[in-house]
Design a protein around this motif. Structure first.
Motif, PDB file in Angstrom:
ATOM      1  N   CYS A   1     -10.277   2.063  -1.334  1.00  0.00           N
ATOM      2  CA  CYS A   1      -9.830   1.953  -2.724  1.00  0.00           C
ATOM      3  C   CYS A   1      -8.787   3.017  -3.059  1.00  0.00           C
ATOM      4  O   CYS A   1      -8.999   4.203  -2.813  1.00  0.00           O
TER       5      CYS A   1
ATOM      6  N   ARG B   1     -14.664 -10.329   5.496  1.00  0.00           N
ATOM      7  CA  ARG B   1     -13.414 -10.364   6.244  1.00  0.00           C
ATOM      8  C   ARG B   1     -13.473 -11.543   7.218  1.00  0.00           C
ATOM      9  O   ARG B   1     -14.560 -11.981   7.606  1.00  0.00           O
TER      10      ARG B   1
ATOM     11  N   ARG C   1       0.840  -1.203   0.000  1.00  0.00           N
ATOM     12  CA  ARG C   1       0.000   0.000   0.000  1.00  0.00           C
ATOM     13  C   ARG C   1       0.879   1.258   0.000  1.00  0.00           C
ATOM     14  O   ARG C   1       0.632   2.199  -0.748  1.00  0.00           O
TER      15      ARG C   1
HETATM   16  C1  HEM Z   1     -15.877   2.434  -9.956  1.00  0.00           C
HETATM   17  C2  HEM Z   1     -14.658   2.015  -9.782  1.00  0.00           C
HETATM   18  C3  HEM Z   1     -14.120   1.345  -8.541  1.00  0.00           C
HETATM   19  C4  HEM Z   1     -14.784   0.871  -7.447  1.00  0.00           C
HETATM   20  C5  HEM Z   1     -16.271   0.908  -7.157  1.00  0.00           C
HETATM   21  C6  HEM Z   1     -13.778   0.315  -6.558  1.00  0.00           C
HETATM   22  C7  HEM Z   1     -14.053  -0.274  -5.345  1.00  0.00           C
HETATM   23  C8  HEM Z   1     -13.098  -0.833  -4.507  1.00  0.00           C
HETATM   24  C9  HEM Z   1     -13.383  -1.552  -3.285  1.00  0.00           C
HETATM   25  C10 HEM Z   1     -14.776  -1.818  -2.735  1.00  0.00           C
HETATM   26  C11 HEM Z   1     -12.190  -1.948  -2.748  1.00  0.00           C
HETATM   27  C12 HEM Z   1     -11.983  -2.770  -1.460  1.00  0.00           C
HETATM   28  C13 HEM Z   1     -11.741  -4.233  -1.774  1.00  0.00           C
HETATM   29  C14 HEM Z   1     -11.457  -5.028  -0.509  1.00  0.00           C
HETATM   30  O1  HEM Z   1     -10.775  -4.537   0.393  1.00  0.00           O
HETATM   31  O2  HEM Z   1     -11.905  -6.164  -0.397  1.00  0.00           O
HETATM   32  C15 HEM Z   1     -11.150  -1.464  -3.633  1.00  0.00           C
HETATM   33  C16 HEM Z   1      -9.805  -1.639  -3.410  1.00  0.00           C
HETATM   34  C17 HEM Z   1      -8.826  -1.240  -4.284  1.00  0.00           C
HETATM   35  N1  HEM Z   1      -9.001  -0.553  -5.476  1.00  0.00           N
HETATM   36 FE1  HEM Z   1     -10.753   0.073  -6.249  1.00  0.00          FE
HETATM   37  N2  HEM Z   1     -12.548   0.465  -7.133  1.00  0.00           N
HETATM   38  C18 HEM Z   1     -12.710   1.105  -8.339  1.00  0.00           C
HETATM   39  C19 HEM Z   1     -11.725   1.443  -9.250  1.00  0.00           C
HETATM   40  C20 HEM Z   1     -10.394   1.278  -9.043  1.00  0.00           C
HETATM   41  C21 HEM Z   1      -9.356   1.656  -9.976  1.00  0.00           C
HETATM   42  C22 HEM Z   1      -9.605   2.320 -11.318  1.00  0.00           C
HETATM   43  C23 HEM Z   1      -8.169   1.278  -9.427  1.00  0.00           C
HETATM   44  C24 HEM Z   1      -6.790   1.398  -9.989  1.00  0.00           C
HETATM   45  C25 HEM Z   1      -6.448   1.969 -11.091  1.00  0.00           C
HETATM   46  C26 HEM Z   1      -8.459   0.696  -8.131  1.00  0.00           C
HETATM   47  C27 HEM Z   1      -7.501   0.228  -7.256  1.00  0.00           C
HETATM   48  C28 HEM Z   1      -7.771  -0.380  -6.040  1.00  0.00           C
HETATM   49  C29 HEM Z   1      -6.750  -0.964  -5.197  1.00  0.00           C
HETATM   50  C30 HEM Z   1      -5.254  -0.995  -5.473  1.00  0.00           C
HETATM   51  C31 HEM Z   1      -7.410  -1.504  -4.078  1.00  0.00           C
HETATM   52  C32 HEM Z   1      -6.793  -2.271  -2.916  1.00  0.00           C
HETATM   53  C33 HEM Z   1      -6.624  -1.386  -1.688  1.00  0.00           C
HETATM   54  C34 HEM Z   1      -6.065  -2.138  -0.489  1.00  0.00           C
HETATM   55  O3  HEM Z   1      -6.372  -3.329  -0.278  1.00  0.00           O
HETATM   56  O4  HEM Z   1      -5.290  -1.515   0.254  1.00  0.00           O
HETATM   57  N3  HEM Z   1      -9.804   0.709  -7.943  1.00  0.00           N
HETATM   58  N4  HEM Z   1     -11.726  -0.795  -4.697  1.00  0.00           N
END
Ligand code: HEM
Length: 421
Positions: free
Chosen positions: A381, A308, A79
């Motif tokens: 996210c 979780r 992260r």
């Molecule tokens: C509408 C678009 C998006 C939604 C609704 C969304 C939603 C989410 C959600 C709910 C999580 C949590 C997952 C978990 O912990 O189980 C997450 C994590 C993450 N998302 Fe997104 N996301 C979106 C777009 C993106 C995009 C475009 C990227 C990268 C270019 C991205 C990168 C990440 C990353 C790296 C994590 C992991 C964070 C962590 O565990 O520390 N997301 N996202």
């Protein structure tokens, strides 16, 4: 002493009305939609919960030790490494790179009012744009003359993602089933990414040095020298950003095609640009557009369910006791599923019109832990701003090119399940 139990999510998304009868059933299901409890899991009691071994077992053949599969210090390290690169991704100049792919998309939409499946095009668009930002090389699947890289990579990526989504459903049966197509697809994706990783590592110049845009992998290679680690980061980010953003766009247009009032109101703000391509700040200032995106993500959250595992015996703030107001015990290894979809539709949290699509509600709505499309807490996210900018840009550009939209099927909204744990 806390009591064993778990809060109840009722069929309509409301909860708590029939707690005592259904308690045993709900303990087994372990599904919650109470903001206070979700806040505890994701933030205030963050260290009591983890993604758990199943996510790693199911996702790691494709995603390796990436941010989506790991917990603890390894996750913290990932992260911290990735976060600064997401800040750089927000630069205004990246919109020029996105515009190239939007133009490919526009060229695929017929101008003679014949029917087009926008959803398929959005999936291609987000793959093309994501690979360009991440690798400095685009799959260019929206171009009729797409290169070998585009076709082979996109097909293998989709196959591997499908394979990953099957694994949680098979559970222990995975030990007795060799999914050769999945293994082969993972191999193809890994090989492609490995080549790009190699180029990023061996070149002191940017992968896309001839262009001015930002390349995520190249930036990351300045800090990470391990090939496997770079590959895992890249694939995890691609899987995180591609379907989610395509889903948001497809759902938004599904609604716009059926809600002429929303389309007309949105057109008014798009017209203030007088045909100019929007800049980052202008997109942020388009309030009604931002309200629409928030409302789509409220009613149709891309991650409707998540879960979780308890890392130790612990308890959650509410849902226990005869009145549901006491803490509830959660045993070590117990899985707790939180239903963002159900929470976002609760009338006690969003009003009696919670089930209605009404962007105007965001004029006064200031949600806290009751609105979580992008998760919350330390694992929130990382791509939220990137996704919202990309989606807003695509919507505005399409509306600048087309004065109207019409739904050509009468089927109700139907979700597609991609990844789950
Ligand atoms: C509408 C678009 C998006 C939604 C609704 C969304 C939603 C989410 C959600 C709910 C999580 C949590 C997952 C978990 O912990 O189980 C997450 C994590 C993450 N998302 Fe997104 N996301 C979106 C777009 C993106 C995009 C475009 C990227 C990268 C270019 C991205 C990168 C990440 C990353 C790296 C994590 C992991 C964070 C962590 O565990 O520390 N997301 N996202």
């Amino acid at each position: 002493m806390p009591q064993l139990g778990i809060e109840i999510v009722g069929p309509s998304g409301r909860h708590g009305d029939f707690r005592s009868q259904a308690c045993r059933w709900e303990v087994r299901l372990g599904v919650i939609s109470e903001p206070e409890n979700i806040k505890a899991i994701l933030s205030t009691q963050f260290n009591d919960f983890e993604l758990g071994p199943k996510r790693y077992r199911d996702f790691s053949p494709f995603l390796g030790n990436g941010i989506f599969t790991i917990d603890g210090p390894a996750w913290k390290h990932s992260r911290e490494l990735l976060r600064p690169n997401f800040t750089k991704l927000q630069l205004d100049s990246n919109l020029d790179t996105l515009e190239v792919h939007v133009e490919h998309l526009l060229a695929k939409i017929p101008r003679d009012r014949s029917t087009v499946d926008l959803q398929q095009l959005f999936f291609k668009l987000t793959m093309d744009a994501s690979t360009e930002f991440l690798f400095g090389v685009s799959t260019n699947s929206l171009l009729s003359t797409s290169q070998d890289f585009g076709e082979a990579f996109s097909a293998a990526f989709e196959e591997a993602q499908w394979g990953v989504s099957l694994r949680p459903r098979l559970g222990k049966l995975n030990d007795f089933y060799t999914n050769r197509t999945f293994i082969q697809a993972c191999k193809v994706v890994h090989q492609f990414v490995d080549e790009l990783v190699q180029r990023a590592l061996s070149s002191s110049k940017a992968l896309n040095a001839e262009k001015s845009s930002y390349c995520f992998l190249q930036e990351l290679a300045k800090d990470v020298k391990d090939r496997q680690e770079l590959r895992d980061h890249a694939i995890n980010i691609l899987i995180a950003g591609r379907d989610t953003t395509a889903g948001l766009l497809a759902t938004t247009f599904f609604i716009l095609a059926r809600r002429h009032d929303v389309w007309t109101e949105l057109r008014r703000s798009v017209e203030t640009l007088q045909g100019r391509k929007p800049k980052l700040e202008e997109l942020k200032d388009m309030k009604y557009l931002q309200f629409i995106l928030k409302e789509v993500l409220r009613l149709y959250p891309t991650t409707p369910l998540n879960n979780r595992h308890a890392a130790r015996d612990t308890s959650l703030p509410v849902g226990g006791g005869p009145d549901g107001k006491s803490r509830v015990l959660i045993r070590k290894n117990q899985r707790v599923t939180y239903a963002v979809y159900a929470m976002h539709r609760r009338e006690d949290l969003f009003g009696s019109d919670a089930a209605e699509f009404r962007p105007e509600r965001w004029e006064t709505l200031r949600p806290g832990w009751n609105y979580l499309p992008f998760n919350g807490g330390p694992r929130t996210c990382l791509g939220q701003q990137f996704a919202l900018t990309e989606s807003a840009y695509v919507i505005v550009r399409l509306m600048q090119e087309f004065s109207d939209i019409e739904a050509r099927d009468s089927a109700p909204f139907t979700e597609m399940l991609v990844l789950h744990t």
